[in-house]
Design an enzyme around this catalytic site. Structure first.
Site, PDB file in Angstrom:
ATOM      1  N   ILE A 181       0.832  -1.196   0.000  1.00  0.00           N
ATOM      2  CA  ILE A 181       0.000   0.000   0.000  1.00  0.00           C
ATOM      3  C   ILE A 181       0.868   1.248   0.000  1.00  0.00           C
ATOM      4  O   ILE A 181       2.025   1.224   0.404  1.00  0.00           O
ATOM      5  CB  ILE A 181      -0.965   0.017   1.200  1.00  0.00           C
ATOM      6  CG1 ILE A 181      -0.202   0.195   2.524  1.00  0.00           C
ATOM      7  CG2 ILE A 181      -1.789  -1.258   1.243  1.00  0.00           C
ATOM      8  CD1 ILE A 181      -1.119   0.407   3.726  1.00  0.00           C
ATOM      9  N   SER A 182       0.299   2.345  -0.457  1.00  0.00           N
ATOM     10  CA  SER A 182       0.911   3.661  -0.395  1.00  0.00           C
ATOM     11  C   SER A 182       2.283   3.658  -1.078  1.00  0.00           C
ATOM     12  O   SER A 182       2.397   3.235  -2.229  1.00  0.00           O
ATOM     13  CB  SER A 182       0.980   4.122   1.065  1.00  0.00           C
ATOM     14  OG  SER A 182       1.270   5.498   1.170  1.00  0.00           O
TER      15      SER A 182
END
Length: 706
Positions: free
Chosen positions: A301-302
């Site tokens: 994620i991110s």
């Protein structure tokens, strides 16, 4: 009953037969990759300690704090690991039962989504090593978790590169999906990490989080700022009690190599699998498991999701089978030639890189948070009470200083705040992001990210004090002070790598009355305006033409993606309301770029989730941030569903879902005490979406429905 045949088993058996018949060559010996340093392997029994929860289990992760250290000034490596897993897991997720923990996700929820009565501990082996070039200056931490449930007949790997600027356990909530499936999990800290170089005392973190003098650590330091003895003495004399952090101060432009180090983690995982399960010939393990017979999904994620995208683009050797990521940080080309539409209207400003739009947020967000139109949004009242009071009017002062510089034209605080909010809208934030600006401003998100990335992209040394910023502990009044020893000792576990974190604050060295905590410092003119001068300096590095700006811009160009995923099946999920990594600058234009570059060969689907934003953990703070719980659903659930879909596609040929908007239903109710999340809040990702939900991708363009 007829048993389904795993599509990769024939090639796996062929490799085993070849090995048994002596058909391998010397190059088929399972030798460790040349970039790996010494490998530490630790077995966990799945009871007293384990891969996923460090022995805490689902209930222990739900506790607000991990068990205390026996000696807070000298925690052991095992204690730090346990605390790091506890901290990083909780930092990514809503840990409340009402928000879905223990029901829709969590260690006690099995791979098929069934809630069990167990604690969800995972037995297996954890491998830890540095990837370096021999200098000891890179020392990217790589880790492989190989669960005892790994099935050699169905081999699989998932990457879980660290989110944000965190250490190697920063992707543990993504790794959970793989561990439950019996997949090996390949982690990389990607050249970031939570533990700093304490410059005043010249101590550094080691790979296991314990600390040592820099001299004793030598090339074994996880991070050393690289100052000579003379430089360090001069730095400490001029700016005492400061810290250097790896993401900001390695001088390596770490983001340039995020894809490469993610691929290295995958290669490390293949080595570990073959060391355990590879065929034996002549007393040596062979490379029985290869990309040809093993499913490998690049995920996270991110920033970790951005690293997975980068790895897929750079995957010249075919390590990766498919990609499934959430809210990825994607640096678009300078002139991508793509168009983004929402509801048939063209979005004017799109495809800007992270340091660009974040320096804009850093200028305007603290002022925009006072806009009357968002006064009822989460933490807006708290922000006004804390930063717009008579005692500390720094937010209205920021508005006034922006107007004085000609960056706003309105003349009163309310109208200036509304104008600042519109500036953010005009620069690509969606209207759904309006509700998040006050809380992100209060948590100093934009200045923290802007300072870290500006330093990193500039390959700056801590000695440069770029734009006058440094990192130090401060008093309540903002003055620099020594950090508590216990805070430093445990920062490997508690730090996020991008101050403010764990007692280390962002400091303005150029304050009129001396160095002070950034938002409490005075400008050279004596204005307490949340250090607008520093924010303008950071913005000028992005837009300027001087030597410092050109250095950052050159570093930024090294991080830009090209959109070519080489036909790999890819699922990107992103929350429409994301105010940290706005969809108009990241996932939307990247999907359009990929279709432009790959044309009909593109196998990317983009899943945009309504009523979802960047920080699931904020939903789980109803007492601090009431309103997140009633407005937002956890995006993590949709990453898990995307991973399920990708695994089904790669293992059995199931169709991948088409690009679409998933229209979730907020929990509603009273902010701070929203009703429990239910299945009705979380519609499935449709294989074929309804026409009104379909996202249309054409070469160089994306059209997203309202």
């Amino acid at each position: 009953m007829k048993m389904a045949r795993h599509p990769l088993i024939p090639s796996l058996l062929a490799a085993a037969v070849l090995a048994a018949c002596g058909g391998s060559s010397e190059s088929n010996t399972n030798t460790a990759p040349g970039f790996l340093g010494a490998v530490r392997a630790t077995n966990y029994d799945g009871a007293s300690d384990d891969l996923l929860t460090a022995g805490l289990g689902a209930s222990g992760l739900a506790a607000p704090a991990p068990p205390a250290y026996a000696n807070a000034l000298a925690p052991t490596a095992a204690e730090l690991r346990r605390a790091a897993i506890h901290t990083n897991y909780r930092a990514m997720l809503d840990m409340t039962a009402a928000g879905g923990y223990g029901t829709f996700y969590g260690p006690n929820v099995d791979a098929e989504g069934k809630v069990t009565a167990g604690e969800g501990k995972v037995a297996g082996t954890e491998y830890l090593a540095f990837a370096d070039d021999g200098s000891g200056r890179k020392n990217v931490t790589l880790m492989v978790q190989l669960p005892a449930s790994f099935d050699p007949k169905k081999p699989c790997i998932i990457t879980a590169t660290a989110s944000g600027s965190r250490g190697v356990y920063g992707g543990i909530s993504t790794g959970e999906w793989g561990l439950k499936r019996g997949c090996a999990v390949a982690y990389s800290d990607k050249g970031t990490g939570g533990a700093p170089h304490d410059l005043q005392n010249d101590t550094v973190p080691l790979i296991d989080g314990t600390r040592s003098s820099a001299a004793a650590a030598g090339k074994s330091a996880a991070f050393n700022a690289g100052l000579s003895a003379t430089e360090l003495a001069a730095f400490n004399a001029a700016t005492p009690n400061r810290f250097a952090f790896k993401h900001a101060h390695s001088g390596q432009n770490a983001e340039r190599d995020w894809g490469r180090t993610t691929l290295q983690a995958v290669e490390f995982a293949f080595w570990a699998i073959n060391e355990r399960y590879g065929e034996v010939q002549g007393g040596e393990r062979l490379k029985t498991f290869t990309p040809k017979n093993t499913i490998t999904i690049a995920s996270s994620i991110s920033n970790g999701g951005g690293a997975a995208i980068a790895a897929a683009e750079q995957d010249a050797d075919g390590w990766i089978s498919g990609v499934a990521v959430s809210e990825p940080a994607i640096e678009m080309p300078a002139n991508p030639g793509v168009r983004v539409e929402r509801g048939g209207a063209v979005v004017a400003t799109t495809a800007k890189p992270l340091v660009d739009f974040t320096t804009v947020a850093n200028l305007y967000q603290a002022c925009a948070a006072l806009a009357p139109s968002i006064a009822s949004t989460p933490y807006a009242a708290g922000f006004a009470a804390g930063f717009a009071s008579t005692a500390l009017p720094i937010a209205p002062n920021r508005c006034a200083s922006l107007a004085a510089r000609g960056l706003l034209s309105a003349s009163t605080t309310p109208t200036q705040a509304e104008e600042a909010l519109q500036k953010l809208r005009d620069y690509g934030w969606e209207p759904e992001s309006n509700d998040l600006h006050a809380s992100l401003a209060a948590f100093e998100v934009a200045p923290a990210v802007a300072v870290t990335f500006a330093n990193s992209l500039s390959s700056a040394s801590v000695r440069d004090n770029l734009c006058g910023f440094s990192y130090a502990a401060t008093t309540a009044a903002g003055a620099v002070t020594p950090l508590a020893s216990a805070a430093l000792a445990g920062m490997f576990a508690t730090g996020n790598g991008v101050p403010p974190t764990s007692g280390v604050q962002l400091v303005n060295n150029l304050g009129k009355f001396g160095p002070a905590r950034d938002f409490l410092s005075a400008s050279p003119a004596g204005a307490f305006d949340w250090n607008l001068d520093g924010a303008v300096c950071l913005r000028n590095l992005v837009t300027g033409t001087d030597a410092a700006a050109k250095k950052l811009q050159a570093g930024l160009d090294e991080t830009r993606r090209n959109g070519n995923l080489h036909g790999k099946p890819t699922l990107i999920v992103h929350g429409r309301a994301d105010a940290l990594l706005p969809v108009n600058h990241t996932s939307r234009p990247y999907a359009a770029l990929n279709r432009k570059v790959e044309g009909t060969a593109s196998r990317l689907s983009y899943i945009e989730v309504a009523n979802a934003q960047h920080f699931d953990s904020f939903i789980g703070l109803p007492a601090v941030l009431p309103g997140y719980d009633s407005r937002y659903v956890p995006l993590h659930i949709y990453l898990n569903r995307a991973l399920d879909a990708m695994y089904a596609h790669l293992s059995s040929g199931a169709a991948l879902p088409a690009s679409q908007v998933v229209r979730t239903l907020p929990r509603g109710g009273t902010p701070g005490s929203a009703p429990a999340l239910g299945t009705g809040n979380l519609p499935a990702i449709a294989t074929v979406p309804a026409a009104a939900d379909a996202i249309v991708l054409t070469p160089g363009a994306i059209s997203v429905p309202e």
